[in-house]
Design an enzyme around this catalytic site. Structure first.
Site: not given
Ligand SMILES: *Cc1c(COP(=O)(O)O)cnc(C)c1O
Length: 397
Positions: A183, A211, A243
């Site tokens: 991330s 991601h 995302k």
């Molecule tokens: C953003 C993210 C999460 C969390 O996901 P949300 O739905 O925003 O809680 C989990 N794992 C990774 C690698 C992330 O980047």
């Protein structure tokens, strides 16, 4: 009158300010997109995770609105009580097909899914191995499970192999956990190596592709190509929906036995209200777009190439990332904030990322691109970065 002073919390907050580690939120006055209105100014947005530019897409809004007309706003209860609608179920089936898995299970967020899954599968006496740069939710899941926690060096399967030999995979459950696309660095995990190693050691492999899904691979299936990596290779696959999918929530994909175990045992699944059914409706629409609009991924790739070409002439360290996450490591928090403020002054929004989100000494601008950007947006950012260097906004290579 008695007032609660909260002991030393105030002085701790002050201490954070003193070392430029204080965090605060900005109020956004426009919908997500390539530009955001903040404090009355229109800024080019280079820090969202809306990689395909779908969060503000009118087709998703339309699906969301008809979802609300059909299902109302709240789910009313958890999935196991009476909150699991046909809309949730249909989305789960589409996500299972998309990832080439038997089943998929919706969670209200990626954070909840990661903690909920690890905690349901492991307990005292089990072993969890995590990449040094895994997302906080994966680390928290490992800690909360009370399994023995082991780090391994970032993307280093040799280091992991050495550490795995110390555990007894027959009498203990062993889980290896990795981000699919990391991330904060934007690089991808050494999936082949992880798969091989876990198979040889009878360990379970969990990949969180928050991601990567939507962004990489055929039809946007992500880091874990279902045509190459089955559920025997990657038994636990996590995707998030906030995302690239542009909505909210997350899911776990895997075999029937995994999903049924989570339904029985995962506290973050059982003891929480289902996401609104309308979100599931919007996400089903989004999934169609993710699969069908390859041009979004192609365009994103060309933006990334353009940026990396331009940025290679700047005195910042570029990371080996082929993803829309293109971090520029500045170093210390104060200089990173200075560069971020300079960019904002010239119309580009890119929030500074500081410890503990990233390791000490690697404070950075986590630049992200989305399919909504244009080539001239990339050029404007490069120009702004050149300006920061020219104005001698503290930069170290
Ligand atoms: C953003 C993210 C999460 C969390 O996901 P949300 O739905 O925003 O809680 C989990 N794992 C990774 C690698 C992330 O980047």
């Amino acid at each position: 009158m008695h007032t609660c002073g909260f002991g030393d919390l105030s002085s701790q907050l002050e201490a954070l300010r003193d070392i430029d580690m204080y965090r605060s939120r900005r109020q956004v006055a426009s919908r997500q997109g390539r530009e955001l209105t903040i404090d009355g100014r229109l800024l080019l947005n280079f820090c969202s995770n809306d990689y395909l530019g779908l969060a503000g897409d009118p087709r998703l809004a339309e699906a969301f609105k008809s979802g609300v007309d059909r299902w109302g706003t709240g789910a009313g209860a958890s999935h196991l009580i009476c909150g699991h609608t046909e809309a949730h179920h249909a989305l789960e089936e589409s996500l299972a097909a998309f990832t080439g898995r038997e089943r998929a299970l919706l969670y209200s967020s990626g954070y909840a899914a990661n903690v909920g899954v690890i905690n349901a599968l492991l307990t005292v006496g089990d072993q969890v191995f995590e990449d040094r740069l895994n997302h906080a939710s994966l680390l928290d899941g490992g800690w909360i499970s009370r399994a023995d926690f082991h780090w391994y060096r970032h993307n280093d399967t040799h280091d992991l192999a050495d550490r795995l030999t110390t555990v007894d995979g027959v009498r203990q459950r062993v889980l290896v956990v990795s981000d699919g696309t990391f991330s904060m660095d934007g690089d991808q995990c050494e999936l082949e190596g992880l798969v091989e190693l876990c198979a040889a050691q009878s360990s379970w492999l969990m990949v969180d592709d928050a991601h990567g899904m939507g962004v990489h691979g055929k039809d946007g299936t992500g880091t874990v190509d279902p045509a190459r990596f089955t559920s025997a290779d990657v038994p636990i696959l996590i995707g998030t929906l906030g995302k690239a999918f542009g909505t909210a929530g997350a899911f776990v994909a895997g075999d029937e036995v995994l999903i049924e175990t989570l339904i029985q045992r995962s506290r973050n699944y059982i003891y929480t209200t289902a996401i609104p059914a309308a979100i599931a409706c919007a996400t089903s629409r989004s999934l169609e777009i993710v699969k069908n609009e390859q041009w979004r991924r192609d365009h994103l790739k060309s933006l990334i190439r353009r940026f990396r070409n331009g940025a290679s002439h700047l005195p910042f360290e570029l990371m080996p990332s082929e993803s829309p996450i293109q971090p520029l490591v500045v170093g210390d928090p104060a200089s990173t904030l200075a560069v971020s403020r300079h960019l904002e002054a010239v119309g580009c929004l890119c929030t500074a990322i500081r410890p503990p989100t990233v390791p000490e000494g690697t404070s950075r601008l986590r630049i992200t691109f989305t399919a909504a950007h244009t080539e001239s947006d990339v050029d404007r950012l490069l120009e702004a970065l050149r300006g920061a260097v020219a104005h001698n906004v503290s930069v170290s290579k």
